[in-house]
Motif scaffolding. Structure first.
Motif, PDB file in Angstrom:
ATOM      1  N   ALA A  41      20.625  20.884 -25.430  1.00 43.47           N
ATOM      2  CA  ALA A  41      21.564  21.012 -26.545  1.00 43.47           C
ATOM      3  C   ALA A  41      22.402  22.275 -26.364  1.00 43.47           C
ATOM      4  O   ALA A  41      21.858  23.376 -26.234  1.00 43.47           O
ATOM      5  N   SER A  42      23.723  22.117 -26.358  1.00 40.63           N
ATOM      6  CA  SER A  42      24.653  23.241 -26.300  1.00 40.63           C
ATOM      7  C   SER A  42      25.413  23.297 -27.617  1.00 40.63           C
ATOM      8  O   SER A  42      26.038  22.309 -28.020  1.00 40.63           O
ATOM      9  N   VAL A  43      25.355  24.451 -28.304  1.00 39.35           N
ATOM     10  CA  VAL A  43      25.912  24.577 -29.650  1.00 39.35           C
ATOM     11  C   VAL A  43      27.213  25.372 -29.601  1.00 39.35           C
ATOM     12  O   VAL A  43      27.253  26.483 -29.061  1.00 39.35           O
ATOM     13  N   ARG A  61      29.063  33.266 -26.609  1.00 42.23           N
ATOM     14  CA  ARG A  61      28.461  32.366 -25.632  1.00 42.23           C
ATOM     15  C   ARG A  61      27.735  31.224 -26.326  1.00 42.23           C
ATOM     16  O   ARG A  61      27.180  31.386 -27.410  1.00 42.23           O
ATOM     17  N   VAL A  62      27.755  30.081 -25.694  1.00 41.34           N
ATOM     18  CA  VAL A  62      27.155  28.890 -26.274  1.00 41.34           C
ATOM     19  C   VAL A  62      25.640  29.038 -26.361  1.00 41.34           C
ATOM     20  O   VAL A  62      24.991  29.384 -25.367  1.00 41.34           O
ATOM     21  N   SER A  63      25.109  28.790 -27.549  1.00 37.75           N
ATOM     22  CA  SER A  63      23.653  28.756 -27.695  1.00 37.75           C
ATOM     23  C   SER A  63      23.147  27.481 -27.028  1.00 37.75           C
ATOM     24  O   SER A  63      23.708  26.401 -27.229  1.00 37.75           O
ATOM     25  N   GLN A  64      22.102  27.592 -26.245  1.00 37.20           N
ATOM     26  CA  GLN A  64      21.622  26.432 -25.500  1.00 37.20           C
ATOM     27  C   GLN A  64      20.109  26.306 -25.630  1.00 37.20           C
ATOM     28  O   GLN A  64      19.386  27.297 -25.580  1.00 37.20           O
ATOM     29  N   ILE A  92      29.164  26.423 -37.165  1.00 38.49           N
ATOM     30  CA  ILE A  92      28.915  25.436 -36.120  1.00 38.49           C
ATOM     31  C   ILE A  92      30.009  24.368 -36.137  1.00 38.49           C
ATOM     32  O   ILE A  92      30.439  23.918 -37.197  1.00 38.49           O
ATOM     33  N   ASP A  93      30.462  23.994 -34.958  1.00 37.82           N
ATOM     34  CA  ASP A  93      31.501  22.976 -34.814  1.00 37.82           C
ATOM     35  C   ASP A  93      30.894  21.663 -34.316  1.00 37.82           C
ATOM     36  O   ASP A  93      31.127  20.604 -34.882  1.00 37.82           O
ATOM     37  N   TYR A  94      30.104  21.742 -33.231  1.00 36.74           N
ATOM     38  CA  TYR A  94      29.407  20.556 -32.742  1.00 36.74           C
ATOM     39  C   TYR A  94      28.284  20.962 -31.801  1.00 36.74           C
ATOM     40  O   TYR A  94      28.229  22.080 -31.291  1.00 36.74           O
TER      41      TYR A  94
END
Length: 262
Positions: A41-43, A61-64, A92-94
């Motif tokens: 999952a990349s947030v 940076r993308v939370s993963q 959060i966007d997606y």
């Protein structure tokens, strides 16, 4: 000094003796997947409504989650809804969901597909996901293995194809997908449920022929013919190599027991 959204939420609940409970700033994402499947999952976040700020990618940076899914996979992920970077309020966007499935022992014996959870300020009722009394919401999909051969030895490889399913289990044309509003997510649980189709099918049409026990690979012009379409020739077939190295004539009902080095 301007207070962040998180500090406002927490500060409003300091008086615990009065029964105040802090508002959750996260939701749980989880997945029910077939054996040998895992997700990453990349947030992704964007400035909150009304914000005029921007945040450089290096500071956002993308939370993963489950980046090391081969060795450290966990089905549950606690995903932050709002956060602050460089003084900028973000929401959060997606969540991009990478679905990985292995079908052999080699590192490259892997199929990959994608799903998504989108989050918006507002959504039409026909699109917005719903939660039950326990605060849980589920969206579903079905994955199917598509097989083909590759290389001069015609090694069998597989491609993963996943589609969303509706409430009745019918396949839709889109990938697995769900959407929710910001205000309904705190403290809730979102589950992605994926089933695996009972049967596999060829990746390309007119390259395999259905026979008792499975499929036979058309020869084409020879092993050097990478596409090897049947073109009406349903008599000349080729062998192929399974991921483990076995030479076979029918997939998946391979009856040959000869093992070779891949």
């Amino acid at each position: 000094m301007k207070r962040t959204l998180q500090s406002l939420m927490l500060g409003s609940c300091l008086a615990l003796m009065q029964g105040c409970v802090a508002t959750s700033n996260s939701f749980t994402f989880t997945a029910d997947l077939p054996p040998d499947f895992a997700y990453v999952a990349s947030v992704y976040y964007v400035p909150a409504k009304g914000q005029t700020c921007t945040v450089p990618r290096a500071d956002n940076r993308v939370s993963q989650f489950n980046r090391e899914w081969r060795t450290e996979y966990k089905p549950d992920a606690q995903i932050e809804i709002r956060r602050t970077r460089k003084g900028c309020e973000l929401v959060i966007d997606y969540v991009e969901l990478e679905i990985n499935a292995t079908y052999g022992k080699d590192w490259g014996d892997l199929g990959r597909e994608y799903a998504r959870v989108s989050v918006r300020e507002e959504l039409p009722e026909t699109v917005k996901g719903t939660f039950n009394a326990a605060g849980e919401s589920e969206f579903s999909g079905q994955c199917q293995w598509l097989f083909r051969t590759s290389g001069g030895l015609r090694r069998l490889v597989k491609i993963l194809d996943c589609k969303k399913t509706d409430a009745s289990g019918e396949l839709l044309k889109t990938r697995p997908f769900a959407a929710y509003t910001l205000d309904e997510l705190p403290g809730k649980t979102v589950k992605m449920k994926i089933k695996l189709a009972d049967e596999e099918r060829p990746y390309m049409k007119d390259t395999w022929v259905k026979v008792p026990g499975g499929w036979k690979r058309c020869m084409g012009k020879g092993f050097e013919d990478q596409y090897a379409f049947c073109y009406g020739n349903y008599k000349d077939f080729s062998t192929f190599r399974m991921p483990g190295g076995r030479i076979c004539t029918i997939y998946p009902g391979c009856t040959e027991d000869k093992e070779v080095t891949p």
